[in-house]
Design a protein around this motif. Structure first.
Motif, PDB file in Angstrom:
ATOM      1  N   ASP A  13       0.825  -1.205   0.000  1.00 35.25           N
ATOM      2  CA  ASP A  13       0.000   0.000   0.000  1.00 35.25           C
ATOM      3  C   ASP A  13       0.861   1.257   0.000  1.00 35.25           C
ATOM      4  OD1 ASP A  13      -2.325  -1.441  -0.038  1.00 35.25           O
ATOM      5  OD2 ASP A  13      -2.653  -1.362   2.138  1.00 35.25           O
ATOM      6  N   LEU A  14       1.934   1.200   0.793  1.00 38.08           N
ATOM      7  CA  LEU A  14       2.840   2.349   0.840  1.00 38.08           C
ATOM      8  C   LEU A  14       3.480   2.590  -0.526  1.00 38.08           C
ATOM      9  CD1 LEU A  14       4.350   4.543   2.401  1.00 38.08           C
ATOM     10  CD2 LEU A  14       6.061   2.807   3.041  1.00 38.08           C
ATOM     11  N   LYS A  15       3.901   1.528  -1.189  1.00 36.47           N
ATOM     12  CA  LYS A  15       4.507   1.668  -2.514  1.00 36.47           C
ATOM     13  C   LYS A  15       3.516   2.275  -3.504  1.00 36.47           C
ATOM     14  CE  LYS A  15       6.984  -1.651  -4.200  1.00 36.47           C
ATOM     15  NZ  LYS A  15       7.429  -3.000  -4.632  1.00 36.47           N
ATOM     16  N   LYS A  16       2.269   1.821  -3.456  1.00 40.66           N
ATOM     17  CA  LYS A  16       1.250   2.379  -4.351  1.00 40.66           C
ATOM     18  C   LYS A  16       1.028   3.865  -4.079  1.00 40.66           C
ATOM     19  CE  LYS A  16      -1.270  -1.965  -5.001  1.00 40.66           C
ATOM     20  NZ  LYS A  16      -2.551  -2.684  -4.756  1.00 40.66           N
ATOM     21  N   ASN A  17       0.992   4.221  -2.796  1.00 43.37           N
ATOM     22  CA  ASN A  17       0.798   5.624  -2.433  1.00 43.37           C
ATOM     23  C   ASN A  17       1.963   6.484  -2.909  1.00 43.37           C
ATOM     24  OD1 ASN A  17      -1.649   5.116  -1.191  1.00 43.37           O
ATOM     25  ND2 ASN A  17      -0.751   4.843   0.840  1.00 43.37           N
ATOM     26  N   VAL A  18       3.178   5.991  -2.713  1.00 44.27           N
ATOM     27  CA  VAL A  18       4.363   6.736  -3.148  1.00 44.27           C
ATOM     28  C   VAL A  18       4.353   6.908  -4.668  1.00 44.27           C
ATOM     29  CG1 VAL A  18       6.872   6.678  -3.313  1.00 44.27           C
ATOM     30  CG2 VAL A  18       5.762   6.090  -1.157  1.00 44.27           C
ATOM     31  N   ASP A  19       4.019   5.841  -5.385  1.00 50.21           N
ATOM     32  CA  ASP A  19       3.972   5.927  -6.843  1.00 50.21           C
ATOM     33  C   ASP A  19       2.900   6.911  -7.309  1.00 50.21           C
ATOM     34  OD1 ASP A  19       6.026   4.139  -7.230  1.00 50.21           O
ATOM     35  OD2 ASP A  19       4.705   2.392  -7.459  1.00 50.21           O
ATOM     36  N   ASN A  20       1.751   6.897  -6.644  1.00 53.14           N
ATOM     37  CA  ASN A  20       0.685   7.826  -7.021  1.00 53.14           C
ATOM     38  C   ASN A  20       1.095   9.277  -6.780  1.00 53.14           C
ATOM     39  OD1 ASN A  20      -1.162   5.966  -7.969  1.00 53.14           O
ATOM     40  ND2 ASN A  20      -2.194   5.710  -5.997  1.00 53.14           N
ATOM     41  N   VAL A  21       1.731   9.530  -5.648  1.00 53.08           N
ATOM     42  CA  VAL A  21       2.186  10.888  -5.362  1.00 53.08           C
ATOM     43  C   VAL A  21       3.264  11.307  -6.365  1.00 53.08           C
ATOM     44  CG1 VAL A  21       3.365  12.347  -3.672  1.00 53.08           C
ATOM     45  CG2 VAL A  21       1.560  10.782  -2.926  1.00 53.08           C
ATOM     46  N   PHE A  22       4.128  10.379  -6.740  1.00 55.28           N
ATOM     47  CA  PHE A  22       5.152  10.655  -7.753  1.00 55.28           C
ATOM     48  C   PHE A  22       4.503  11.068  -9.079  1.00 55.28           C
ATOM     49  CE2 PHE A  22       7.541   8.774 -11.360  1.00 55.28           C
ATOM     50  CZ  PHE A  22       8.669   9.581 -11.312  1.00 55.28           C
ATOM     51  N   ILE A  23       3.497  10.313  -9.501  1.00 60.69           N
ATOM     52  CA  ILE A  23       2.809  10.625 -10.760  1.00 60.69           C
ATOM     53  C   ILE A  23       2.097  11.968 -10.667  1.00 60.69           C
ATOM     54  CG2 ILE A  23       0.944   9.910 -12.301  1.00 60.69           C
ATOM     55  CD1 ILE A  23       1.591   7.013 -11.568  1.00 60.69           C
ATOM     56  N   LEU A  24       1.383  12.194  -9.568  1.00 58.53           N
ATOM     57  CA  LEU A  24       0.619  13.428  -9.419  1.00 58.53           C
ATOM     58  C   LEU A  24       1.535  14.648  -9.344  1.00 58.53           C
ATOM     59  CD1 LEU A  24      -2.041  12.192  -6.843  1.00 58.53           C
ATOM     60  CD2 LEU A  24      -2.462  12.796  -9.232  1.00 58.53           C
ATOM     61  N   THR A  25       2.641  14.527  -8.629  1.00 61.20           N
ATOM     62  CA  THR A  25       3.571  15.651  -8.510  1.00 61.20           C
ATOM     63  C   THR A  25       4.138  16.030  -9.872  1.00 61.20           C
ATOM     64  OG1 THR A  25       4.165  14.985  -6.260  1.00 61.20           O
ATOM     65  CG2 THR A  25       5.675  16.478  -7.404  1.00 61.20           C
ATOM     66  N   ASN A  26       4.555  15.035 -10.634  1.00 61.61           N
ATOM     67  CA  ASN A  26       5.082  15.319 -11.960  1.00 61.61           C
ATOM     68  C   ASN A  26       4.004  15.868 -12.887  1.00 61.61           C
ATOM     69  OD1 ASN A  26       8.071  14.434 -12.424  1.00 61.61           O
ATOM     70  ND2 ASN A  26       7.214  12.859 -11.106  1.00 61.61           N
ATOM     71  N   GLY A  34      10.533  12.684 -17.018  1.00 59.48           N
ATOM     72  CA  GLY A  34      10.845  11.938 -15.799  1.00 59.48           C
ATOM     73  C   GLY A  34       9.647  11.222 -15.222  1.00 59.48           C
ATOM     74  N   GLY A  35       8.479  11.840 -15.298  1.00 60.89           N
ATOM     75  CA  GLY A  35       7.284  11.218 -14.735  1.00 60.89           C
ATOM     76  C   GLY A  35       6.704  10.119 -15.584  1.00 60.89           C
ATOM     77  N   SER A  36       7.172  10.006 -16.834  1.00 58.40           N
ATOM     78  CA  SER A  36       6.598   9.018 -17.745  1.00 58.40           C
ATOM     79  C   SER A  36       6.883   7.583 -17.329  1.00 58.40           C
ATOM     80  CB  SER A  36       7.129   9.251 -19.167  1.00 58.40           C
ATOM     81  OG  SER A  36       6.651  10.469 -19.687  1.00 58.40           O
ATOM     82  N   LEU A  37       7.873   7.370 -16.467  1.00 56.65           N
ATOM     83  CA  LEU A  37       8.124   6.013 -15.978  1.00 56.65           C
ATOM     84  C   LEU A  37       6.932   5.493 -15.190  1.00 56.65           C
ATOM     85  CD1 LEU A  37      10.099   3.656 -15.749  1.00 56.65           C
ATOM     86  CD2 LEU A  37      11.031   4.737 -13.689  1.00 56.65           C
ATOM     87  N   GLY A  38       6.271   6.378 -14.453  1.00 55.11           N
ATOM     88  CA  GLY A  38       5.047   6.000 -13.755  1.00 55.11           C
ATOM     89  C   GLY A  38       5.239   5.409 -12.370  1.00 55.11           C
ATOM     90  N   THR A  39       6.457   5.017 -12.026  1.00 54.37           N
ATOM     91  CA  THR A  39       6.725   4.464 -10.698  1.00 54.37           C
ATOM     92  C   THR A  39       8.077   4.963 -10.209  1.00 54.37           C
ATOM     93  OG1 THR A  39       7.869   2.488 -11.514  1.00 54.37           O
ATOM     94  CG2 THR A  39       5.482   2.336 -11.264  1.00 54.37           C
ATOM     95  N   MET A  40       8.279   4.871  -8.889  1.00 56.53           N
ATOM     96  CA  MET A  40       9.591   5.185  -8.325  1.00 56.53           C
ATOM     97  C   MET A  40       9.959   4.237  -7.186  1.00 56.53           C
ATOM     98  SD  MET A  40       8.833   8.623  -6.060  1.00 56.53           S
ATOM     99  CE  MET A  40      10.436   8.544  -5.286  1.00 56.53           C
ATOM    100  N   THR A  41       9.191   3.143  -7.045  1.00 58.91           N
ATOM    101  CA  THR A  41       9.407   2.231  -5.924  1.00 58.91           C
ATOM    102  C   THR A  41       9.969   0.883  -6.343  1.00 58.91           C
ATOM    103  OG1 THR A  41       7.104   1.450  -6.067  1.00 58.91           O
ATOM    104  CG2 THR A  41       7.564   3.295  -4.572  1.00 58.91           C
ATOM    105  N   ASN A  42      10.037   0.638  -7.629  1.00 60.22           N
ATOM    106  CA  ASN A  42      10.610  -0.630  -8.081  1.00 60.22           C
ATOM    107  C   ASN A  42      12.134  -0.544  -8.084  1.00 60.22           C
ATOM    108  OD1 ASN A  42       8.052  -1.794  -8.603  1.00 60.22           O
ATOM    109  ND2 ASN A  42       7.974  -0.756 -10.589  1.00 60.22           N
ATOM    110  N   PRO A  43      12.813  -1.662  -7.960  1.00 55.03           N
ATOM    111  CA  PRO A  43      14.286  -1.641  -7.984  1.00 55.03           C
ATOM    112  C   PRO A  43      14.802  -1.004  -9.281  1.00 55.03           C
ATOM    113  CG  PRO A  43      13.496  -3.780  -7.244  1.00 55.03           C
ATOM    114  CD  PRO A  43      12.290  -3.029  -7.699  1.00 55.03           C
ATOM    115  N   GLY A  44      15.705  -0.048  -9.132  1.00 55.99           N
ATOM    116  CA  GLY A  44      16.300   0.609 -10.291  1.00 55.99           C
ATOM    117  C   GLY A  44      15.533   1.802 -10.814  1.00 55.99           C
ATOM    118  N   ASP A  45      14.346   2.081 -10.270  1.00 55.34           N
ATOM    119  CA  ASP A  45      13.541   3.207 -10.757  1.00 55.34           C
ATOM    120  C   ASP A  45      14.269   4.539 -10.602  1.00 55.34           C
ATOM    121  OD1 ASP A  45      11.493   1.655 -11.633  1.00 55.34           O
ATOM    122  OD2 ASP A  45      10.080   2.196 -10.040  1.00 55.34           O
TER     123      ASP A  45
END
Length: 483
Positions: A10-23, A223-234
């Motif tokens: 859930d935390l990873k999903k929240n972080v990814d969503n905030v990453f997408i929204l911020t960008n 930068g935001g086009s990746l869509g995630t920032m919580t996967n390994p290597g993101d």
């Protein structure tokens, strides 16, 4: 243990969503960049019109994308179009961040056209084409390219952040918009004369500020086009994307800056406008493979994009297609060249060896480019052609000469009353006895007419000397279309 694992997901999903929204919010600020860039590049009598269009791009695109766009792009359907989530019905909360990010991309594709049709496009036509591009023309292409079931995706078309769906499409629509509208009054001397009349913008500082905002927004766009920032290597991928985006702009900007200084494109000067546009096309040109390029390759991609811009810039003038912002050169040129350049300079590209894999990647990208050009051309011709047939595409000659700020909005960007001078206080008398207020017909000065400032803006005898001098360099309003 299960609870901890669930909480982490859930935390990873929240972080990814905030990453997408911020960008996405930062990309949304690119509308401010487009507004300043376009406003500065047109005459002051059309400033409000430009600002109005760029503000409304956000809301018209939002409405269009909400009603039909996202459904066509990412709804469940077939390899051609999506068929669910109309007007957001059934859209799960987990997809809301994705919806917003993609809506901003759709708005960007629509905004590109604004510069190409500046200073003579009817506001009704603007509403129609913005709605059409964001909600109908752009979404199927994004479905083909980025949806898991899209046919170009399955074919092997690779485009990280929108060289084709956003920039190439925006350039195609810009070209047909400019063609159907025709050139601005006075832009070209005659149908058979290759010489052009210079129609210059009124504020280079605004152009510069807009350009810098766009450059910053581009970092979030890619930068935001990746869509995630919580996967390994993101984190490493995001850093590479942003660094390569800047290097692409660097290559394009510096190359043409030096070229103009040695006199390759006119008088030997440090030309600002060409440098800025070539920096932008450099950033556009890396979008397709920005996540898979070495730093030197991104720089070289930008270097080679500069001449592409100059080629299309001069080709448009030769064809007498009036594009005030060079939207076709920057976005069509950058989008098409970017798809080719990614196949040349990316880590599996031709510069590392011609292989079957690299050849197929280029072939798939060219098939995608052809599909985007055909779809965008067909949609644009239908849209702009219908508006022209109905007489709703272009403003009247009188309104164009007067300026769209007054003719369409009754709100000039630089209001003539702002130059009003007052006599000295007390016994002191003004040494200048020149009125800068409009000369009005006495029949228009009744109490009824004074309730609105429309009477002193839309009257045919609007002759504010300060406004005319500032706007036209001392020329009459009738001659302003040639400035």
């Amino acid at each position: 243990m299960t609870t901890n694992s669930t909480d982490l997901e859930d935390l990873k999903k929240n972080v990814d969503n905030v990453f997408i929204l911020t960008n996405a919010i930062i990309v949304c600020l690119m509308q401010c960049g487009f507004a300043c860039l376009e406003a500065g590049a047109v005459r002051s009598k059309n400033t409000t019109n430009i600002i109005m269009k760029n503000i409304m791009d956000i809301f018209i695109s939002c409405l269009s994308y909400w009603l039909v766009g996202y459904a066509l792009a990412y709804g469940e359907g077939n390899s051609i179009i999506g068929l669910t989530y109309w007007a957001g019905i059934g859209l799960p909360a987990s997809k809301m961040a994705h919806w917003f990010f993609q809506m901003v991309f759709a708005a960007t594709a629509a905004t590109i056209v604004s510069g190409a049709v500046a200073e003579r496009c009817n506001f009704i036509a603007y509403i129609v084409y913005s709605f059409g591009i964001a909600g109908i023309i752009y979404p199927p292409i994004s479905h083909w390219v980025w949806s898991e079931i899209g046919w170009l995706n399955h074919l092997g078309y690779i485009d990280f952040s929108g060289c084709g769906p956003v920039h190439l499409l925006g350039g195609v629509c810009s070209f047909f918009g400019a063609v159907f509208l025709g050139p601005r009054l006075g832009r070209f001397r005659s149908k058979y004369d290759s010489e052009k009349e210079e129609i210059v913008g009124h504020s280079i500082p605004l152009v510069g500020i807009g350009g810098m905002i766009l450059i910053t927004g581009f970092l979030a766009f890619n930068g935001g086009s990746l869509g995630t920032m919580t996967n390994p290597g993101d984190g490493e991928i995001i850093a590479r994307v942003i660094s390569n985006t800047v290097l692409g702009g660097t290559g394009g900007g510096i190359t043409i800056l030096l070229a103009t200084k040695i006199g390759l494109f006119g008088p030997a000067t440090w030309n600002f406008s060409m440098t800025l546009n070539c920096a932008l096309i450099g950033m556009v040109s890396v979008c397709a493979g920005v996540n898979n390029m070495a730093m030197w390759a991104s720089f070289l991609c930008g270097v080679t994009a500069g001449p592409v811009y100059m080629l299309i810039h001069y080709a448009m003038l030769w064809c007498k297609v009036d594009d005030p912002l060079d939207a076709v050169a920057v976005h069509f040129g950058g989008g098409l060249w970017g798809l080719i350049a990614a196949s040349l300079f990316a880590n599996n590209g031709f510069v590392f060896g011609v292989t079957h894999e690299s050849a197929m990647i280029l072939a798939h990208r060219m098939i995608g480019a052809a599909a985007i050009i055909v779809w965008g051309s067909a949609g644009s011709c239908i849209m702009f052609g219908t508006l022209k047939a109905l007489g709703k595409l272009r403003v009247s000659e009188e309104d164009e000469r007067r300026g769209l700020d007054i003719a369409m909005h009754n709100e000039p960007g630089y209001h003539p009353m702002g130059w009003k001078t007052y006599p000295a206080l007390g016994s002191r008398k003004s040494s200048v006895n020149i009125s800068v207020l409009p000369t009005l017909d006495s029949s228009l000065t009744t109490k009824k007419h004074r309730k609105s400032n429309a009477y002193n803006l839309r009257t045919s005898d609007f002759t504010n000397p300060a406004f005319v001098d500032t706007e036209n360099g001392g020329n009459s309003v009738e001659d302003s279309s040639k400035m």
